[in-house]
Design a protein around this motif. Structure first.
Motif, mmCIF file in Angstrom:
data_model
loop_
_atom_site.group_PDB
_atom_site.id
_atom_site.type_symbol
_atom_site.label_atom_id
_atom_site.label_comp_id
_atom_site.label_asym_id
_atom_site.label_seq_id
_atom_site.Cartn_x
_atom_site.Cartn_y
_atom_site.Cartn_z
ATOM 1 N N SER A 131 4.945 24.529 33.134
ATOM 2 C CA SER A 131 5.318 24.734 31.723
ATOM 3 C C SER A 131 4.802 26.089 31.225
ATOM 4 C CB SER A 131 4.686 23.630 30.856
ATOM 5 O OG SER A 131 3.274 23.770 30.885
ATOM 6 N N HIS A 132 5.338 26.480 30.069
ATOM 7 C CA HIS A 132 4.868 27.703 29.408
ATOM 8 C C HIS A 132 3.358 27.610 29.162
ATOM 9 C CE1 HIS A 132 4.612 30.939 26.402
ATOM 10 N NE2 HIS A 132 3.942 30.063 25.663
ATOM 11 N N THR A 157 19.172 28.804 26.112
ATOM 12 C CA THR A 157 17.737 28.998 26.292
ATOM 13 C C THR A 157 17.354 28.384 27.636
ATOM 14 O OG1 THR A 157 17.454 28.744 23.921
ATOM 15 C CG2 THR A 157 15.453 28.627 25.256
ATOM 16 N N GLU A 159 6.582 35.854 21.416
ATOM 17 C CA GLU A 159 7.803 35.037 21.343
ATOM 18 C C GLU A 159 8.715 35.679 20.324
ATOM 19 O OE1 GLU A 159 7.135 30.897 20.589
ATOM 20 O OE2 GLU A 159 9.262 30.419 20.798
ATOM 21 N N LYS A 187 10.267 34.714 25.645
ATOM 22 C CA LYS A 187 8.921 34.151 25.441
ATOM 23 C C LYS A 187 8.103 34.626 26.639
ATOM 24 C CE LYS A 187 7.253 29.528 24.274
ATOM 25 N NZ LYS A 187 7.768 28.179 24.049
ATOM 26 N N THR A 239 8.431 33.490 30.450
ATOM 27 C CA THR A 239 8.479 32.043 30.703
ATOM 28 C C THR A 239 9.807 31.454 30.273
ATOM 29 O OG1 THR A 239 7.464 31.518 28.586
ATOM 30 C CG2 THR A 239 5.964 31.832 30.455
ATOM 31 N N GLU A 240 10.376 31.976 29.176
ATOM 32 C CA GLU A 240 11.672 31.489 28.709
ATOM 33 C C GLU A 240 12.512 32.661 28.216
ATOM 34 O OE1 GLU A 240 11.066 28.431 25.733
ATOM 35 O OE2 GLU A 240 9.626 27.388 27.030
ATOM 36 N N LEU A 266 17.104 24.700 28.718
ATOM 37 C CA LEU A 266 16.428 23.983 27.630
ATOM 38 C C LEU A 266 17.377 23.672 26.483
ATOM 39 C CD1 LEU A 266 13.076 26.006 27.555
ATOM 40 C CD2 LEU A 266 13.514 23.809 28.661
ATOM 41 N N GLN A 289 14.366 28.186 31.085
ATOM 42 C CA GLN A 289 13.097 28.572 31.701
ATOM 43 C C GLN A 289 13.413 29.680 32.701
ATOM 44 O OE1 GLN A 289 11.954 24.612 33.124
ATOM 45 N NE2 GLN A 289 10.267 24.616 31.639
#
Ligand SMILES: Cc1cc2nc3c(=O)[nH]c(=O)nc-3n(C[C@H](O)[C@H](O)[C@H](O)COP(=O)(O)OP(=O)(O)OC[C@H]3O[C@@H](n4cnc5c(N)ncnc54)[C@H](O)[C@@H]3O)c2cc1C
Length: 549
Positions: free
Chosen positions: A121-122, A181, A250, A241, A278-279, A171, A183
Motif C-alpha cells: 500500500s501507499h 486512478t 499528492e 501521489k 505510488t498512485e 483504484l 496504483q
C-alpha cells in the motif's frame, strides 16, 4: 525467514535475461537466413548457444542489511514480502540493457540490491521511505524491469522496491472526468483489460507493454506506438501521489492550473531519483477498435516519405495515432523477413520504380469516431498520393501490428548466435532529421558486417523520433569493450548532429555521462538542487543516475 525454495527451472541467469515469452527461443527462419548471408555464419555457428546463461544463479556478495533492519522492514510488509535469496536479488539487479544481458550471460551480477521488498500500500511505502531515509538505506524502485538504460542497478546496495507484486490495481475509473486512478505497479495488460471492460483505453502501447508498468512509464517518460495521436506519458498524467524522503506529495485532479509550476511534472522522467510514485491519475480515451482506419504506403525514396509525413502532421486536418516510416534498409529487411522479397507483388513494385535500397514503407492508423477516422484517412491518402506515395492496402500495417510486441522476443535468440543487438532513439526537428539520419547511418555502416534499421515514429508538428536498431557479430572475447566503444561513438554522433539524448527510453546510468554536455551546467545545477530537496541523504536510486546522483 529462509527464502522460498524455487524450482530448478527458475534459478538460471537465462530466466532473468530472456525477454518476452520464455518459450520463444528461435530466430525467425527468414531472419536467420538473412543473418547467415550477411554475417557469413555457417550451420555449426547457429547450432551453438553462445553464452547461454543456463547456469544456476549464485551471488558472491552477501546481503548487506543487518538483522534489525530486515526485521523492521518485515514488520512493515510482512515476512513473505522480503526476499534475500540469490535469485531474487539477481533478478532485481538490472533491466534489459545490452551489457546487463551480457553480464547475465557471463554469470556476473555486479550491482545486486541487498533485499527485494514488495509493499502492499501507499502507507507501507511511506513508512519504508521514512525508515530507509533515517537508516540511509538506498531504495531502487522497480516496475516491470524493462528499463534499457541501466536504471535499476543497485551499485550502493540497499533495497529494490518491487512495485509489481501488490501495487497493481485500478483504484477508480471516472467516466465523468475521463480519468483513471491506478496504483503505480499495474502492468499494461492489467490496466488495458480493466479499461476496455468499461469502454475505455489508456492509449499507451510501448513495445514493452506486456511487461512494463505505469510507474515505469511515467518515471522514464515513455512513449507508446500510438503516441502521435495520444501523446507521450507527460501528456497523459493528470496527477500523482508520491512518497519522497522529504514527505508525501499528492497533487489534485485539475484539467489545468496556473498555481506556479506543476509539481507533479518534476517526477515525470525522474527515474526513481526523487521518490516513489505510488498512485497516478491518467487521462483515458474511448475504446472503439472497430472504427480504426488503417493504411500502408510505399514511397520511391526515404526523402519523399519524410516530406509526406511532415505534410500530413502539419496540415491540421486531424492526426494519425500510429504513424511510422521505415528507412530503405529497414524496408528491405521487412521485405526479406516477411517473405515478400521477389514475390509477384515485389516484382510489380520494382517495375514501377519502387527499388530496393531506396524505397520506404509508411504505416498509419487513425483511431476515434468513425466519421473522423474515415475523414482523416482520406486526407492522409490524398497527401501521400501528392507526395508520390503508393497506397498498398491495410494488410502490411495490420501484419506489423500483429507482431508489435513479439518481434522483440527475438533479441535473446539473436544474442545466442553471438550477435550484438541494441537500439537507440533520439528526438529531432524536421529541419535536422535527415542530417541525423545520414550521420548515424554513415557511422554504423563503417563497421563491417552490420545490419541497421532506422524508423521514424512518434511524430510531432515540429519533428519526430528517429529509432535505430543495429545488429552485428560480437567481437568474441572482447564483447563488452567492443560494444561500449561502438555505442559511445553512436551516441556522440547523435549528439554532435543535434539529436536529443533520448526521446522515450530515459537516461538512467547508461546515458548519464552525456547529460551535462547536453543540458549545460546551469540546468544540471537545477536538477541537482531539486534532488537535494527531495532526497537530502541520497537514498533514491543513487549511484550515477541522470548524472545527478
Ligand atoms: C523490448 C523492449 C521494448 C521497449 N519499447 C519501449 C517503447 O516502445 N516505448 C518506451 O517508452 N519504452 C520502451 N522500452 C523501455 C521500457 O519499457 C520503458 O522505459 C518503460 O517505461 C519502463 O517501465 P517499467 O515498468 O519496466 O519500469 P522499470 O524498468 O522497472 O523502471 C524504469 C525506471 O523507472 C523507475 N520506477 C519504476 N517504477 C517507479 C515508481 N513507481 N516510482 C518511481 N520510480 C519508478 C525505476 O527506478 C527506473 O528508473 C522498451 C524496453 C524493452 C526491453
Amino acid at each position: 525467514m529462509k527464502a522460498k525454495k524455487r524450482t530448478g527451472m527458475n534459478l538460471t541467469y537465462r530466466q532473468i535475461l530472456k525477454w518476452g515469452d520464455k518459450r520463444e527461443e528461435e530466430v525467425d527462419p527468414l531472419m536467420l537466413k538473412l543473418i547467415k548471408e550477411k554475417f557469413d555464419l555457417k550451420d555449426p555457428d547457429v547450432r551453438l548457444k553462445y553464452l547461454s546463461g543456463l547456469q544456476e544463479v549464485k551471488l558472491e556478495k552477501p546481503p548487506g542489511l543487518n538483522p534489525l533492519q530486515l526485521d523492521f522492514l518485515r514488520g512493515i510488509v510482512g515476512i513473505e514480502n522480503i526476499m534475500t535469496d540469490d535469485f531474487s536479488r539477481a533478478k532485481f539487479s538490472c533491466g534489459k540493457f545490452y551489457t546487463e544481458l551480457l553480464d547475465l550471460r557471463f554469470n556476473l551480477i555486479p550491482n545486486p540490491p541487498d533485499a527485494v521488498v514488495s509493499p502492499k500500500s501507499h502507507d507501507e511505502i511511506v513508512r519504508i521511505v521514512g525508515y530507509c531515509n533515517n537508516e540511509k538505506i538506498p531504495i531502487v524502485p522497480a516496475g516491470g524491469q524493462s528499463s534499457v538504460t541501466g536504471a535499476l542497478q543497485a551499485p550502493l546496495g540497499g533495497i529494490a522496491l518491487d512495485m509489481m507484486k501488490h501495487m497493481n490495481k485500478v483504484l477508480k475509473i471516472n467516466p465523468s472526468n475521463k480519468t483513471v486512478t491506478v496504483q503505480a505497479g499495474i502492468s499494461g495488460p492489467a490496466l488495458e483489460d480493466e479499461l476496455n471492460r468499461y469502454g475505455f483505453s489508456c492509449g499507451h502501447f510501448p513495445q514493452s507493454f506486456e511487461y512494463s508498468t505505469v510507474g515505469g512509464w511515467i518515471s522514464a517518460k515513455g512513449a507508446g506506438q500510438a503516441s502521435t495521436g495520444y501523446g507521450k506519458m507527460e501528456d497523459m498524467v493528470v496527477a500523482l501521489k508520491i512518497a519522497t524522503p522529504a514527505g508525501v506529495i499528492e497533487t489534485k485532479e485539475y484539467p489545468r492550473t496556473a498555481q506556479g509550476w506543476d509539481i507533479f511534472r518534476l517526477f515525470i522522467g525522474s527515474e526513481g531519483t526523487l521518490g516513489i510514485i505510488t498512485e497516478a491519475i491518467l487521462n483515458i480515451h474511448n475504446y472503439r477498435p472497430q472504427n480504426t482506419a488503417y493504411a500502408s504506403f510505399i514511397f520511391k525514396s526515404f526523402g519523399q516519405a519524410v516530406t509526406s509525413m511532415q505534410k500530413i502532421i502539419q496540415s491540421e486536418y486531424g492526426r494519425p495515432h500510429l504513424f511510422r516510416i521505415s528507412d530503405p534498409d529497414e524496408t528491405d529487411i521487412a521485405f526479406k523477413t516477411k517473405g515478400f522479397d521477389n514475390s509477384l507483388s515485389d516484382k510489380l513494385l520494382k517495375s514501377l520504380g519502387f527499388l530496393p535500397g531506396k524505397r520506404s514503407l509508411m504505416f498509419v492508423s487513425v483511431e476515434g469516431d468513425k466519421d473522423y477516422t474515415r475523414f482523416v484517412l482520406k486526407k492522409i491518402k490524398g497527401t501521400a498520393r501528392k507526395g508520390k506515395g503508393m497506397y498498398i492496402g491495410k494488410s502490411p500495417v495490420k501484419k506489423w501490428l500483429d507482431q508489435r510486441y513479439s518481434s522483440a522476443y527475438m533479441r535473446d535468440p539473436l544474442m545466442d548466435l553471438g550477435i550484438m543487438t541494441d537500439t537507440l532513439e533520439t528526438s529531432v526537428t524536421w529541419e535536422n532529421l535527415l542530417k541525423v539520419w545520414s550521420a548515424t547511418h554513415a557511422y554504423v555502416k563503417q563497421r563491417p558486417k552490420t545490419l541497421l534499421m532506422i524508423h521514424i515514429s512518434h511524430v510531432y508538428e515540429s519533428g519526430a523520433n528517429l529509432y535505430l536498431t543495429f545488429l552485428s557479430p560480437m567481437e568474441k572475447g572482447n564483447e563488452r569493450n567492443d560494444f561500449a566503444a561502438f555505442h559511445k561513438g553512436l551516441i556522440d554522433t547523435i549528439q554532435e548532429n543535434g539529436g536529443s539524448l533520448s526521446h522515450h527510453h530515459g537516461v538512467g546510468r547508461v546515458l548519464a555521462p552525456w547529460m551535462e554536455r547536453h543540458l549545460g551546467k546551469t540546468s544540471m545545477a537545477v536538477l541537482r538542487a531539486v534532488r537535494k530537496h527531495f532526497d537530502p541523504n541520497n537514498i533514491m536510486n543513487p549511484g550515477g543516475m541522470l548524472g545527478i546522483s
